[in-house]
Scaffold this motif. Structure first.
Motif, PDB file in Angstrom:
ATOM      1  N   ALA A 197       0.823  -1.217   0.000  1.00 20.27           N
ATOM      2  CA  ALA A 197       0.000   0.000   0.000  1.00 20.27           C
ATOM      3  C   ALA A 197       0.850   1.257   0.000  1.00 20.27           C
ATOM      4  O   ALA A 197       0.574   2.209  -0.746  1.00 20.27           O
ATOM      5  CB  ALA A 197      -0.925  -0.004   1.211  1.00 20.27           C
ATOM      6  N   THR A 198       1.889   1.294   0.811  1.00 18.69           N
ATOM      7  CA  THR A 198       2.701   2.512   0.893  1.00 18.69           C
ATOM      8  C   THR A 198       3.622   2.657  -0.314  1.00 18.69           C
ATOM      9  O   THR A 198       3.983   3.773  -0.686  1.00 18.69           O
ATOM     10  CB  THR A 198       3.515   2.550   2.197  1.00 18.69           C
ATOM     11  N   THR A 199       3.976   1.527  -0.940  1.00 17.86           N
ATOM     12  CA  THR A 199       4.743   1.633  -2.191  1.00 17.86           C
ATOM     13  C   THR A 199       3.903   2.321  -3.255  1.00 17.86           C
ATOM     14  O   THR A 199       4.381   3.208  -3.972  1.00 17.86           O
ATOM     15  CB  THR A 199       5.174   0.244  -2.695  1.00 17.86           C
ATOM     16  N   ARG A 200       2.654   1.931  -3.360  1.00 13.87           N
ATOM     17  CA  ARG A 200       1.809   2.492  -4.398  1.00 13.87           C
ATOM     18  C   ARG A 200       1.576   3.994  -4.200  1.00 13.87           C
ATOM     19  O   ARG A 200       1.498   4.744  -5.163  1.00 13.87           O
ATOM     20  CB  ARG A 200       0.449   1.751  -4.427  1.00 13.87           C
ATOM     21  N   ASP A 201       1.438   4.439  -2.964  1.00 10.64           N
ATOM     22  CA  ASP A 201       1.035   5.834  -2.721  1.00 10.64           C
ATOM     23  C   ASP A 201       2.175   6.763  -2.287  1.00 10.64           C
ATOM     24  O   ASP A 201       2.089   7.970  -2.520  1.00 10.64           O
ATOM     25  CB  ASP A 201      -0.069   5.878  -1.651  1.00 10.64           C
ATOM     26  N   HIS A 202       3.211   6.235  -1.655  1.00  9.61           N
ATOM     27  CA  HIS A 202       4.219   7.106  -1.032  1.00  9.61           C
ATOM     28  C   HIS A 202       5.639   6.932  -1.560  1.00  9.61           C
ATOM     29  O   HIS A 202       6.440   7.862  -1.497  1.00  9.61           O
ATOM     30  CB  HIS A 202       4.263   6.863   0.491  1.00  9.61           C
ATOM     31  N   TRP A 203       5.988   5.729  -2.002  1.00 17.51           N
ATOM     32  CA  TRP A 203       7.374   5.351  -2.282  1.00 17.51           C
ATOM     33  C   TRP A 203       8.087   6.327  -3.218  1.00 17.51           C
ATOM     34  O   TRP A 203       9.103   6.916  -2.858  1.00 17.51           O
ATOM     35  CB  TRP A 203       7.357   3.937  -2.855  1.00 17.51           C
ATOM     36  N   GLU A 204       7.546   6.522  -4.407  1.00 17.48           N
ATOM     37  CA  GLU A 204       8.225   7.398  -5.374  1.00 17.48           C
ATOM     38  C   GLU A 204       8.308   8.836  -4.866  1.00 17.48           C
ATOM     39  O   GLU A 204       9.346   9.495  -5.017  1.00 17.48           O
ATOM     40  CB  GLU A 204       7.511   7.373  -6.732  1.00 17.48           C
ATOM     41  N   VAL A 205       7.226   9.321  -4.256  1.00 15.27           N
ATOM     42  CA  VAL A 205       7.218  10.702  -3.746  1.00 15.27           C
ATOM     43  C   VAL A 205       8.318  10.894  -2.706  1.00 15.27           C
ATOM     44  O   VAL A 205       9.055  11.889  -2.734  1.00 15.27           O
ATOM     45  CB  VAL A 205       5.840  11.040  -3.132  1.00 15.27           C
ATOM     46  N   LEU A 206       8.432   9.958  -1.780  1.00 14.09           N
ATOM     47  CA  LEU A 206       9.441  10.064  -0.728  1.00 14.09           C
ATOM     48  C   LEU A 206      10.856   9.998  -1.294  1.00 14.09           C
ATOM     49  O   LEU A 206      11.729  10.799  -0.911  1.00 14.09           O
ATOM     50  CB  LEU A 206       9.237   8.954   0.306  1.00 14.09           C
ATOM     51  N   LEU A 207      11.100   9.058  -2.192  1.00 20.85           N
ATOM     52  CA  LEU A 207      12.444   8.921  -2.756  1.00 20.85           C
ATOM     53  C   LEU A 207      12.851  10.169  -3.529  1.00 20.85           C
ATOM     54  O   LEU A 207      13.987  10.663  -3.411  1.00 20.85           O
ATOM     55  CB  LEU A 207      12.511   7.694  -3.665  1.00 20.85           C
ATOM     56  N   ARG A 208      11.945  10.693  -4.330  1.00 24.45           N
ATOM     57  CA  ARG A 208      12.277  11.885  -5.116  1.00 24.45           C
ATOM     58  C   ARG A 208      12.479  13.097  -4.205  1.00 24.45           C
ATOM     59  O   ARG A 208      13.378  13.919  -4.451  1.00 24.45           O
ATOM     60  CB  ARG A 208      11.179  12.147  -6.157  1.00 24.45           C
ATOM     61  N   ALA A 209      11.664  13.186  -3.159  1.00 31.37           N
ATOM     62  CA  ALA A 209      11.829  14.304  -2.222  1.00 31.37           C
ATOM     63  C   ALA A 209      13.182  14.236  -1.529  1.00 31.37           C
ATOM     64  O   ALA A 209      13.879  15.252  -1.398  1.00 31.37           O
ATOM     65  CB  ALA A 209      10.707  14.299  -1.187  1.00 31.37           C
ATOM     66  N   ARG A 210      13.572  13.038  -1.057  1.00 32.44           N
ATOM     67  CA  ARG A 210      14.866  12.921  -0.375  1.00 32.44           C
ATOM     68  C   ARG A 210      16.022  13.231  -1.337  1.00 32.44           C
ATOM     69  O   ARG A 210      17.026  13.833  -0.937  1.00 32.44           O
ATOM     70  CB  ARG A 210      15.033  11.510   0.205  1.00 32.44           C
ATOM     71  N   ALA A 211      15.886  12.838  -2.602  1.00 30.49           N
ATOM     72  CA  ALA A 211      16.924  13.139  -3.586  1.00 30.49           C
ATOM     73  C   ALA A 211      17.029  14.638  -3.829  1.00 30.49           C
ATOM     74  O   ALA A 211      18.131  15.213  -3.865  1.00 30.49           O
ATOM     75  CB  ALA A 211      16.632  12.406  -4.891  1.00 30.49           C
ATOM     76  N   ILE A 212      15.884  15.300  -3.977  1.00 33.83           N
ATOM     77  CA  ILE A 212      15.879  16.746  -4.243  1.00 33.83           C
ATOM     78  C   ILE A 212      16.416  17.516  -3.047  1.00 33.83           C
ATOM     79  O   ILE A 212      17.238  18.420  -3.190  1.00 33.83           O
ATOM     80  CB  ILE A 212      14.450  17.210  -4.600  1.00 33.83           C
ATOM     81  N   GLU A 213      15.940  17.169  -1.844  1.00 34.81           N
ATOM     82  CA  GLU A 213      16.365  17.890  -0.641  1.00 34.81           C
ATOM     83  C   GLU A 213      17.865  17.759  -0.403  1.00 34.81           C
ATOM     84  O   GLU A 213      18.531  18.732  -0.042  1.00 34.81           O
ATOM     85  CB  GLU A 213      15.631  17.332   0.584  1.00 34.81           C
ATOM     86  N   GLY A 214      18.386  16.564  -0.594  1.00 31.77           N
ATOM     87  CA  GLY A 214      19.809  16.335  -0.346  1.00 31.77           C
ATOM     88  C   GLY A 214      20.672  16.532  -1.560  1.00 31.77           C
ATOM     89  O   GLY A 214      21.897  16.412  -1.479  1.00 31.77           O
ATOM     90  N   GLN A 215      20.054  16.810  -2.713  1.00 34.35           N
ATOM     91  CA  GLN A 215      20.765  16.931  -3.984  1.00 34.35           C
ATOM     92  C   GLN A 215      21.728  15.750  -4.142  1.00 34.35           C
ATOM     93  O   GLN A 215      22.900  15.892  -4.465  1.00 34.35           O
ATOM     94  CB  GLN A 215      21.478  18.275  -4.066  1.00 34.35           C
ATOM     95  N   ALA A 216      21.149  14.560  -3.881  1.00 33.52           N
ATOM     96  CA  ALA A 216      21.913  13.320  -3.881  1.00 33.52           C
ATOM     97  C   ALA A 216      21.246  12.295  -4.780  1.00 33.52           C
ATOM     98  O   ALA A 216      20.044  12.344  -5.029  1.00 33.52           O
ATOM     99  CB  ALA A 216      22.009  12.770  -2.456  1.00 33.52           C
ATOM    100  N   PHE A 217      22.036  11.356  -5.278  1.00 42.18           N
ATOM    101  CA  PHE A 217      21.488  10.202  -5.979  1.00 42.18           C
ATOM    102  C   PHE A 217      20.948   9.225  -4.939  1.00 42.18           C
ATOM    103  O   PHE A 217      21.616   8.936  -3.943  1.00 42.18           O
ATOM    104  CB  PHE A 217      22.567   9.508  -6.809  1.00 42.18           C
ATOM    105  N   VAL A 218      19.747   8.711  -5.163  1.00 44.58           N
ATOM    106  CA  VAL A 218      19.132   7.748  -4.255  1.00 44.58           C
ATOM    107  C   VAL A 218      18.993   6.412  -4.987  1.00 44.58           C
ATOM    108  O   VAL A 218      18.388   6.355  -6.065  1.00 44.58           O
ATOM    109  CB  VAL A 218      17.758   8.251  -3.763  1.00 44.58           C
ATOM    110  N   ILE A 219      19.573   5.358  -4.394  1.00 45.52           N
ATOM    111  CA  ILE A 219      19.501   4.016  -4.971  1.00 45.52           C
ATOM    112  C   ILE A 219      18.648   3.181  -4.027  1.00 45.52           C
ATOM    113  O   ILE A 219      19.082   2.827  -2.926  1.00 45.52           O
ATOM    114  CB  ILE A 219      20.889   3.384  -5.144  1.00 45.52           C
TER     115      ILE A 219
END
Length: 275
Positions: free
Chosen positions: A180-202
């Motif tokens: 459930a959380t993958t479908r609704d939150h996963w991509e949003v969270l990963l992209r947000a953490r990448a943008i905030e930290g200006q880092a590549f997220v794997i």
């Protein structure tokens, strides 16, 4: 720099999981990956009781396998996470980074315990595992700083900001994110953490049902510092690869210097949590 995220459908069958992890790690290396990230709890994942029953000492079979395959393939390997016996009443959810020389580079114990309710299913990670208390930045063989996190950690932006401030250019996210959380939150969270930290997220996620009512959502991703998704996995056991443009990352950090523009002297943590 080329990196890979391995997506697994782990079960209570340890031998089956190890064979799948070994095969896909080798395939990722043949595809040119210099750094490979595995998912959370990949050696054994079933009911909480099954997963914890498979806990092993830090220097047990998983560390032995990780050091052996990393040296054999000449890669940096973040060997997801495993249930660690610590000698205390509760164990730990532990990730390890091994270098191409087969030497242990760093270890990280998950800081944030997954004590939540999702779609009526209660998860209580803290019943079996104690939280870690150390933020870890390691370094790949080619000198790129790498931050270590695990799954539920991704919901805590302060951890990722500190990793970026400590110099992390890459951040690994081994996960077993619920369906459930993958479908609704996963991509949003990963992209947000990448943008905030200006880092590549794997981010290497589990996929499929591990035990009755326990299901992960797949969609492993590699995200760049601008928040662009470079690769996404389909809903099956597989791996994804992406080429990371480190020069582009430095340009982003130079032209949009949100890390440099921080004002920590103005930040005050509330003494009470009201939420």
């Amino acid at each position: 720099m080329r990196v890979a995220a391995v997506q697994l459908h782990s079960t209570p069958d340890r031998d089956r999981n190890l064979a799948a992890a070994d095969r896909l790690t080798r395939e990722a290396a043949r595809a040119g990956a210099e750094l490979v990230v595995l998912p959370e709890k990949w050696p054994v994942l079933g009911t909480p009781e099954q997963t914890i029953a498979a806990a092993e000492p830090f220097d047990g079979p998983i560390l032995h396998w990780a050091t052996s395959i990393a040296k054999d393939l000449q890669i940096d390997l973040v060997a997801g996470s495993f249930s660690e016996k610590t000698g205390e009443e509760r164990g730990a959810n532990t990730s390890i980074h091994v270098g191409p020389d087969g030497e242990l580079k760093a270890s990280y114990r998950k800081i944030h315990m997954f004590d939540v309710e999702v779609n009526g299913h209660v998860y209580k990670e803290s019943a079996h595992e104690a939280p870690g208390d150390e933020i870890v930045v390691t370094e790949t063989a080619n000198g790129v700083p790498l931050g270590l996190t695990i799954c539920y950690d991704v919901r805590f932006p302060e951890l990722y900001r500190i990793l970026a401030v400590k110099g992390a250019q890459l951040i690994a996210v081994p996960a077993a994110f619920t369906f459930a959380t993958t479908r609704d939150h996963w991509e949003v969270l990963l992209r947000a953490r990448a943008i905030e930290g200006q880092a590549f997220v794997i981010a290497a996620n589990q996929v499929g049902e591990h035990a009755p009512g326990i299901r992960s959502g797949g969609r492993s991703m590699i995200v760049d510092p601008w928040g662009v998704v470079l690769a996404t996995a389909p809903d099956t056991e597989t791996f994804i690869v992406a080429e990371l443009d480190l020069a582009r990352q430095q340009e982003i950090r130079r032209t949009l210097p949100s890390l440099a523009n921080r004002r920590p002297e103005a930040y005050r943590w509330p003494t009470e949590v009201t939420a």
